[in-house]
Write an enzyme that holds these catalytic residues in place. Sequence first.
Site, short mmCIF file in Angstrom:
data_model
loop_
_atom_site.label_atom_id
_atom_site.label_comp_id
_atom_site.label_asym_id
_atom_site.label_seq_id
_atom_site.Cartn_x
_atom_site.Cartn_y
_atom_site.Cartn_z
CB THR A 1 -8.59 -2.73 6.50
OG1 THR A 1 -8.34 -2.53 5.12
CG2 THR A 1 -10.01 -3.22 6.70
CB THR B 1 -5.11 -3.70 10.33
OG1 THR B 1 -5.59 -3.75 8.97
CG2 THR B 1 -4.83 -2.28 10.71
CB VAL C 1 -0.95 0.01 1.22
CG1 VAL C 1 -1.73 1.31 1.28
CG2 VAL C 1 -1.90 -1.18 1.16
CG ASP D 1 8.84 -0.51 6.22
OD1 ASP D 1 7.78 -0.71 5.61
OD2 ASP D 1 9.35 -1.35 7.00
CB CYS E 1 -7.77 -7.80 2.18
SG CYS E 1 -6.70 -6.36 2.03
NE ARG F 1 0.79 -8.89 3.87
CZ ARG F 1 0.41 -7.62 3.65
NH1 ARG F 1 0.18 -6.81 4.66
NH2 ARG F 1 0.25 -7.19 2.42
#
Length: 426
Positions: free
Chosen positions: A122, A87, A18, A37, A262, A333
């Site tokens: 999110t 998140t 992102v 980062d 997500c 992930r």
Amino acid sequence: MANPDKSERIAVLGLGYVGLPLTVALAREGFDVVGLDTHAPAVAELRAGRDPNGEVAEASVAGSSALFTHDAADLASCTAFIIAVPTPITDAKTPDLGPVLGACATIAPHLTNGALVILESTVYPGVTEEVCGPALAAGSGLDAGSQIKLAYSPERVNPGDAEHSMENVVKIIAAQDDETLTRVEAIYAPVVKAGLHRASSIMTAEAAKVIENTQRDLNIALVNEFALIFARLGLDTLEVLEAAGTKWNFLPFRPGLVGGHCIGVDPYYLTYRAEQLGYHPEVILAGRRINDLMGAHVAQTLIKAMLARDIGVRGAKVLILGYTFKENCADTRNTRVADIVTELASYSVQAEVHDPWVGVDRLQGEHAVTGIAEPQQGTYDAIIVAVGHREFVTLGADAIRALGKPGAVLYDIKGIFGKSGSDLRL
């Protein structure tokens, strides 16, 4: 549309799928941008002109005017801060806001009166104002809402999808007041060519984001349940879906593994918030349960097919092609391929994983699975094509089948080779 104001010095926290494209795009449009980062090796890669995730072209990274850093001191004099950190969920499947709160703690000492903080991660409705706001105020000594301006603009990045890039997808923006929203618009308008949608409130924007992937999760769960039923009927699920798809309003979802950062995660943010409010969400959690069991279902289906061919299961060698959560990206992930490996191990099956997008070191170091660089022909009792990477599509069913022993079972989860190209499809 607001007149683009390039006077903002913008900090983007989190340079992953992102944050990095956003950082590069903002810098390209003339903004003074700091990309921060906490993972120093990733920053070193970016400074050398390489995106560790392979999403942004090397020329774009190398030619960017953005400052890539892991030193929070470089945030000094920034006026706008965009938080684009992950998140995830905990092992108990509850929201893990640690990365978001960590980002708030990082930027708080550098906030000055009038600073703008935009959350892109999110979250469940309420996090920006009820969690981030107080955290920023506590760390800065400023008042959230008056001295610190809060906004929310959810990311809509789809790793491995060049067509639906950040620039080409409408972006939602929301803020605590109209003046702040206009300021947010001036930041995003130059880089999002598809346009912006001004939500009426931050909570509306937060809710809109979290239901996007929840809706998709439920639709996939429905066709996964179809697949579980049709397997018991001896029907080919993809043939059934193809036939049903001749109706104009039939939705074209297909069964599969639901992982990633997500779709397999966001529903738990909404259900957590719902349960805080005293409502137990039945449908959403039912969909999650179905999708979470599909990896085990794949492994068990393969074991049954092997037994039907008198292939000994204990000590059998199975090749799994692909480990990422989706095709043509390096993102592992929450990959549900891990569930296949775990279930096969419970049957004393030796699983080896080959993924050209991940590499052996990552497979063995980060994920503790047996990775191989190049599978050898005639080696395996069964083969699972778990991810539809372009490399596997190009290789073709015949070449993949040749990696197995005579009579080996070929399970094409995604159905990329058609019914005739494999022994099993989900």
